[in-house]
Design an enzyme around this catalytic site. Structure first.
Site, PDB file in Angstrom:
ATOM      1  N   SER A 134     -13.970  19.563  13.959  1.00 14.08           N
ATOM      2  CA  SER A 134     -14.756  20.023  12.781  1.00 14.08           C
ATOM      3  C   SER A 134     -14.710  21.572  12.977  1.00 14.08           C
ATOM      4  O   SER A 134     -13.775  22.127  13.199  1.00 14.08           O
ATOM      5  CB  SER A 134     -15.983  19.449  12.804  1.00 14.08           C
ATOM      6  OG  SER A 134     -17.067  19.820  11.815  1.00 14.08           O
ATOM      7  N   TYR A 148     -12.935  24.352   2.382  1.00  9.96           N
ATOM      8  CA  TYR A 148     -12.584  24.065   3.813  1.00  9.96           C
ATOM      9  C   TYR A 148     -13.804  23.522   4.533  1.00  9.96           C
ATOM     10  O   TYR A 148     -13.854  22.499   5.243  1.00  9.96           O
ATOM     11  CB  TYR A 148     -12.266  25.436   4.600  1.00  9.96           C
ATOM     12  CG  TYR A 148     -12.136  25.192   6.272  1.00  9.96           C
ATOM     13  CD1 TYR A 148     -11.066  24.454   6.512  1.00  9.96           C
ATOM     14  CD2 TYR A 148     -13.024  25.727   6.892  1.00  9.96           C
ATOM     15  CE1 TYR A 148     -10.842  24.523   7.830  1.00  9.96           C
ATOM     16  CE2 TYR A 148     -12.892  25.697   8.457  1.00  9.96           C
ATOM     17  CZ  TYR A 148     -11.610  24.882   8.906  1.00  9.96           C
ATOM     18  OH  TYR A 148     -11.540  24.985  10.268  1.00  9.96           O
ATOM     19  N   LYS A 152     -14.628  19.748   6.632  1.00  9.88           N
ATOM     20  CA  LYS A 152     -15.376  19.745   7.707  1.00  9.88           C
ATOM     21  C   LYS A 152     -16.688  19.117   7.988  1.00  9.88           C
ATOM     22  O   LYS A 152     -16.984  18.315   8.732  1.00  9.88           O
ATOM     23  CB  LYS A 152     -15.307  21.085   8.458  1.00  9.88           C
ATOM     24  CG  LYS A 152     -14.006  21.728   8.740  1.00  9.88           C
ATOM     25  CD  LYS A 152     -13.019  20.574   9.586  1.00  9.88           C
ATOM     26  CE  LYS A 152     -11.653  21.453  10.116  1.00  9.88           C
ATOM     27  NZ  LYS A 152     -10.947  20.457  10.758  1.00  9.88           N
TER      28      LYS A 152
END
Length: 271
Positions: A134, A148, A152
């Site tokens: 992550s 992004y 994650k």
């Protein structure tokens, strides 16, 4: 005890550093890459302990095939490190549809396909350790890194759920959450076409960027080796010291807000 480690995205950055660290101590490594030539020297140095497989993690069929080849070659897979992925930078308004889809396809679906393919092997072995990459940005979202972070945040949720689902099969799960590191990951960050109205936002983010917040990639190798060797690995592990401070502050602010609005929340329960 020698372990068999399956690492995605092993051509550079963390993936390559960790692959080398495992090989140096005698472990067996399956390294998936888009371009096998990127690991040519490593393959020559460790011909018996390294299996290099070409793989695009967004291809589900190819993911299943790669896992099957790894199992056939080494007979077992003790550890999966889902490292493949990339970053995309852009304000939410700037993001194009295909940019969004490609980010999620790689960072979320790619991780899912490999995870799903490897669970039956570990379940049959009654042992295994799945390590999902992550980011500190999977806990704290910065401006212009929204998509992004979304990918994650998804990895965090998938992996937390997975940990509870597979613990009864002897499978452990850990979520790695690195802060920024000086890898070539940064050079590969894709960027949306900018809208000038967000230039000040970008400038403010850049101004807050401190050299001391960036970690040394090679320093993570010992942490990952220790993680793989421990009998009771944590569900979450931060890599780097900067991320800890960001997260500590953000969680304190979240609790403050929730507590301030507690009466409204309770009233909304209805009974």
């Amino acid at each position: 005890m020698t372990k068999t480690i399956f690492i995605t995205g092993a051509s550079r950055g963390f993936g390559k550093i960790w692959a080398e660290a495992f090989l140096k101590r005698g472990d067996r490594v399956i390294a998936t890459v888009r371009n096998p030539d990127s690991l040519h020297e490593l393959a020559n140095e460790y011909p018996s302990n390294l299996l290099v497989l070409q793989l695009d993690v967004t291809d589900k069929v190819a993911c299943v095939d790669a896992v099957a080849k790894a199992k056939t070659h080494f007979g077992a897979i003790d550890v999966l490190i889902n490292n493949a992925g990339y970053g995309h930078m852009g304000a939410i308004e700037e993001l194009e549809e295909q940019e969004i889809r490609t980010q999620i396809e790689t960072n979320v679906f790619g991780l899912l396909w490999i995870t799903q393919a490897i669970i039956p092997i570990m379940r049959e072995q009654k042992s295994g350790h799945i390590i999902q990459l992550s980011s500190a940005l999977g806990i704290v979202a910065f401006p212009t890194f929204g998509i992004y972070s979304a990918s994650k945040f998804a990895v965090e949720a998938i992996s937390e759920s997975l940990a509870a689902e597979v613990s009864g099969f002897g499978i452990k799960v850990t979520i790695l959450e690195p802060n920024g590191y000086l890898t070539d990951f940064n050079a590969s960050i894709a960027q949306s076409k900018p809208i000038a109205l967000y230039d000040d936002v970008r400038a403010a983010l850049q101004a807050s960027n401190k050299a001391e917040d960036w970690g040394v990639p090679e320093a993570t190798a010992d942490a990952v080796l220790k993680l793989v060797d421990t009998e009771k690995p944590p569900l979450r592990l931060l890599l780097g010291k900067a991320g800890f401070e960001w997260i500590k502050y953000v969680y304190a602010e979240r609790m403050k807000t929730w507590e301030e609005w507690y009466d409204v929340s309770v009233a909304a329960h209805g009974k």
